[in-house]
Structure formats: structure tokens, C-alpha cells
Design an enzyme around this catalytic site. Structure first.
Site, mmCIF file in Angstrom:
data_model
loop_
_atom_site.group_PDB
_atom_site.id
_atom_site.type_symbol
_atom_site.label_atom_id
_atom_site.label_comp_id
_atom_site.label_asym_id
_atom_site.label_seq_id
_atom_site.Cartn_x
_atom_site.Cartn_y
_atom_site.Cartn_z
ATOM 1 N N GLY A 28 9.394 2.035 -12.929
ATOM 2 C CA GLY A 28 8.414 1.065 -13.414
ATOM 3 C C GLY A 28 7.494 1.695 -14.429
ATOM 4 N N ASN A 102 7.508 -1.962 -2.868
ATOM 5 C CA ASN A 102 8.697 -2.043 -3.710
ATOM 6 C C ASN A 102 9.642 -3.041 -3.064
ATOM 7 O OD1 ASN A 102 11.565 0.128 -4.322
ATOM 8 N ND2 ASN A 102 10.897 -1.647 -5.456
#
Ligand code: AMP
Length: 466
Positions: A28, A102
Site C-alpha cells: 500500500g 488488512n
């Protein structure tokens, strides 16, 4: 698509989390955050961009404490909202906590709606915030089969109830004033592992490559459905679900997402990705002069293909490392441009040759089309595109950012139509069986390749993926 990292019992918890997040940066790039506890208070530092942009080294000095969690975030198209930067912090009658997630919850919309009707106020568009409300509102005792340690009596029943209400993918870290909690959903969609260094500090991370950077050793995976608590009484686990599901680990982590130097789901990504390439060579032997990877994601499969086929491996495309992942850019116009920014052909390696190009996947087809075109312009005689996974036909609802079904090339076209679209001389995909067998162990989610979803509710794709 996000990465999480946690530290327990280290004076440099914030600094180590900062390092760990750097190792997880590929998971990310949109924002990063760290939450640290000094045993009494939790402090946070959040920012947009890459880890070193979001958090400055001098910010770390303000983050004092022995326990920390961190998060790197990747958003779905259109959603780069600063309100969604994690970890999230909350305070309720049971104390303060920070949370880093996540995965993606498939019933987030429904739960959020129910909570809003009851008066809950949300400050983000993220599904993760639903967890916070469920934890704060929970009134149920722990399930009867659970024997709670006295340190866990106040908070964990709330967590267990929240886990029973949400559906979908969550590898979660919770930081309390004196406790670090690591949780994996009962299907185990996303990876999460436990590590330890020689000074007795514990670490939890999405991928084991984050342990290497802090000089810690991989101990084991957090199991699907497990709640692992680390505090001054030691380390203990609970399984709040009496019947755990068959695991549904995300196979796309092996295909593309995880770093090759990581161990996830108890196996090394390096070996599995290379094996996908070897199998591709066995399924589609070709007559060609060289095998070239689409760097970086196609590297290992191309090596495997070359090893198995004995066709020489060449670097036929050079990757510019100073531009981000092309897929990450939310706008199509930018994405088109950045493929050119990112990859440039090496004329010397490909001119006059029959070239096999290996990439891990075709999503919208933007990358492959441009690559074939570039290679032809650079003098390749033939361009054969080989993909080390099956056609991506369905969106992921469990935390990998894939576009809508309509935008997925393979959901709209046959392989032959895709071949024509990208302009290759031939196009072949690894079979589903080949991919699953390469992944060695059992129990994978293959929904993006098959459209078979292990858990569904009301799909709310606008909720940000965590
Ligand atoms: P596309 O150009 O849309 O066909 O995207 C294919 C390229 O993006 C391949 O080179 C893959 O390595 C990479 N890729 C595949 N899936 C993803 C994803 N979910 N996020 C970012 N990149 C991806």
C-alpha cells in the site's frame, strides 16, 4: 490491499514499526500510520503517501512507548480520503485502542446501516470503522467454550462478538495501552505472522520480509480464526469460533501481491512463483529465442519458465523504479502514461528475436497491450505473451483491489479475443489446476479466477478496502 505491522516489548517500537512498514510498502502506497502506547496513552502519527513521506523520522521521537502498530494503505479506485488513514483510534468505556486492518468486510454496508440507525456516527468511509463500533457496543459474554485469562476478561468478549458479526477478510492488529492483539478471520484470507527477536520482543506482520528488516525471526502464522494476545502475562491464543471454516487463503498473494522474499501462509513466495513459471512452460512449451519478464511481478515466473524450457532468460524490458506501481494510480489516463514511464525495451536483447514475455496477470490489459507494442517497435520478430495465472474474471471482495467485472478484460473477452486486443502472436494462461498445484498446500480462495466466492453478503464495493 494493505499491510500491518506490530511490535510488543521494545523501547524503539515506533522506529521498528517505521522500518517494518517500509518492508511492507508494496502492500500500500497511499497512506501510512503508526500508533504507539507507552503503557498509559496511545499516540498516533498518520500521513498520506509513501511511509517516508507520511511519517518523518523526527515524528518518531514523539511516539514514545514499547508497543506499536502500523499500517500501509492502498485504496480502491477513487478513494484517497485522508479520513481513512489507519491505524484508527477509539476510546470507549472499556478503554482506548487503535486498530489496523488488512482485508475487506463483505457485510460492512449492512452493519454500518444498522449501526447508523441506532445512532452511531462514522468518521471514515472504511469498513474497518464498523469493527470499532461493534467492539464498543458489544454486551455479549465470551462464548462458553472459551476460558479467559483475567487480563482478557474486560476487552476480549467485545472483540469476539465483533468477529462473530462481521463477514469477510480481516487480518487485524489491535493496540491497547498494555496489550497487542493479532486476529485473523476464520477463512484466513490475508496473511499474518508472528515473529520474535533475540531480545524477547514480539512482532506481528502481514509478511515475513518485515521481520528481516527488524532482525526478528518468523515463528509461525497466526491461524485462521485465531485471536493472539501478547502482554506482560505472556502470549496466549483463543479461537472464538467453535467450528472453523476450511481455510481460503488468497492465492493472488502468491501470484502477484506478496514480496518474493516473504514467507506467507507458511510457504515461501519465491519458490511458488517460480514453480508457476515452470508449470507454465510444461503446459505451453514454445519455440522461441528468449524469455523475458515483465519486471518486477513477472520475474520469478519468467525464471521458472526459462529454467524448465531451457530457453535463455533475458532482461528485455527495463523497469524504472522511480515511478510507482502503474495499477495504483486511480485514473485511467495516468495509468496509460505510466506504463510507458515504467518499462522500456532493451533493443539489444530482443531485436530480430522470437520473444516470450512472462507476466503474472492481465487485469485490464493496459500493460500487456503496451508491452507487445513496445517490443514490436524495438524489433522483436514474434511476441508470445505467457501469464503465470488463469484469466482474472471476477472482482475480489476480500481486499485485493480489482476493478469491476466489466473492466476485467477476461470477463468480457475470450483468450483469442484478448490475444488480438493486446496484439500478441500467441497468448497463454496457466491453468487453474497448475496454479493451485504450484501453491503446494491446500485451502485457497480462487474467486478472482473462478467467480466462486467463499463468503458473501451484501457486497458494498464503495467501502474502502483496508
Ligand atoms: P493491466 O494493465 O490492468 O492488465 O494490469 C496488469 C498488470 O498489473 C500486471 O503486470 C500485474 O503485475 C499488475 N497487477 C495485477 N493485479 C494487480 C492489482 N490488484 N494491483 C496492482 N497491480 C496489479
Amino acid at each position: 490491499m494493505c499491510g500491518v505491522f506490530g511490535v510488543y516489548n521494545n523501547k524503539s517500537a515506533a522506529e521498528l514499526t517505521y522500518l517494518g512498514l517500509h518492508a511492507l510498502q508494496h502492500r500500500g502506497q497511499e497512506s501510512a500510520g503508526i500508533a504507539v502506547s507507552d503503557g498509559y496513552d496511545i499516540n498516533l502519527k498518520l500521513g498520506q503517501g509513501l511511509v517516508n513521506v507520511a511519517i518523518k523520522e523526527e515524528d518518531l521521537k514523539e511516539l514514545k512507548g514499547d508497543l506499536a502498530i502500523g499500517h500501509v494503505r492502498y485504496s480502491t479506485a477513487g478513494g484517497s480520503n485522508p479520513k481513512n488513514i489507519q491505524p484508527f483510534f477509539a476510546h470507549f468505556y472499556g478503554g482506548s485502542f487503535a486498530i489496523a486492518h488488512n482485508g475487506n468486510l463483505v457485510n460492512a454496508l449492512r452493519l454500518r446501516h444498522e449501526l447508523e440507525i441506532e445512532g452511531a456516527i462514522f468518521r471514515s468511509t472504511s469498513d474497518t470503522e464498523v469493527f470499532i463500533h461493534l467492539i464498543a457496543r458489544s454486551k455479549q459474554p465470551a462464548p462458553p467454550h472459551i476460558n479467559l485469562h483475567k487480563n482478557d476478561e474486560d476487552f476480549l468478549p467485545h472483540v469476539f462478538e465483533a468477529m462473530r458479526k462481521v463477514k469477510g477478510a480481516y487480518s487485524l492488529l489491535i493496540l491497547r495501552e498494555k496489550q497487542l492483539i493479532a486476529i485473523r478471520d476464520p477463512y484466513g484470507f490475508r496473511p499474518l505472522a508472528l515473529g520474535k527477536n533475540r531480545f524477547g520482543s514480539y512482532f506481528v506482520a502481514s509478511e515475513s520480509c518485515a521481520f528481516d528488516i527488524v532482525d526478528a525471526e518468523y515463528l509461525r502464522d497466526i491461524n485462521p480464526g485465531e485471536v493472539l494476545v501478547i502482554d506482560d502475562a505472556g502470549i496466549r491464543s483463543y479461537y472464538p469460533f467453535e467450528h472453523t471454516e476450511n481455510p481460503k487463503k488468497c492465492i493472488f498473494e502468491f501470484v502477484y501481491f506478496a514480496r518474493p522474499d516473504s514467507k506467507i501462509f507458511r510457504d515461501w513466495v519465491y519458490e511458488i512463483r517460480k514453480e508457476m513459471g515452470r508449470r507454465l512452460a510444461r503446459e505451453y512449451p514454445m519455440d522461441a529465442d528468449c524469455v523475458i519478464p515483465v519486471l518486477d511481478s513477472g520475474l520469478l515466473a519468467a525464471m521458472g519458465y526459462s529454467e524448465e524450457s531451457k530457453i535463455p532468460f533475458e532482461i528485455g524490458l527495463i523497469r524504472n523504479h522511480y515511478v510507482g506501481r502503474t495499477f495504483i494510480q486511480p485514473l485511467q489516463e495516468i495509468r496509460d502514461l505510466s506504463v510507458r514511464l515504467k518499462l522500456n525495451p532493451v533493443r539489444e536483447a530482443i531485436e530480430g528475436k522470437r520473444v516470450i514475455v512472462v507476466d503474472d496477470s492481465i487485469v485490464r490489459g493496459t500493460t500487456s497491450k503496451k508491452i507487445v507494442n513496445m517490443l514490436r517497435k524495438a524489433g522483436a520478430k514474434e511476441v508470445h505473451m505467457l501469464i503465470s495465472s488463469p484469466p482474472v474474471i471476477s472482482p475480489c471482495y476480500y481486499g485485493i483491489d480489482t476493478p469491476t467485472k466489466e473492466e476485467l478484460l477476461a470477463s468480457q473477452m475470450t483468450v483469442e479475443e484478448i490475444r488480438k486486443f493486446i496484439g500478441a502472436d500467441s497468448l497463454h494462461y496457466l491453468s487453474l489446476e497448475g496454479m493451485v498445484e504450484a501453491a503446494k498446500s491446500k485451502g485457497y480462495c480462487t474467486a478472482c479466477f473462478t467467480g466462486i466466492y467463499p463468503v458473501l453478503d451484501e457486497i458494498f464495493t464503495e467501502v474502502e478496502i483496508s
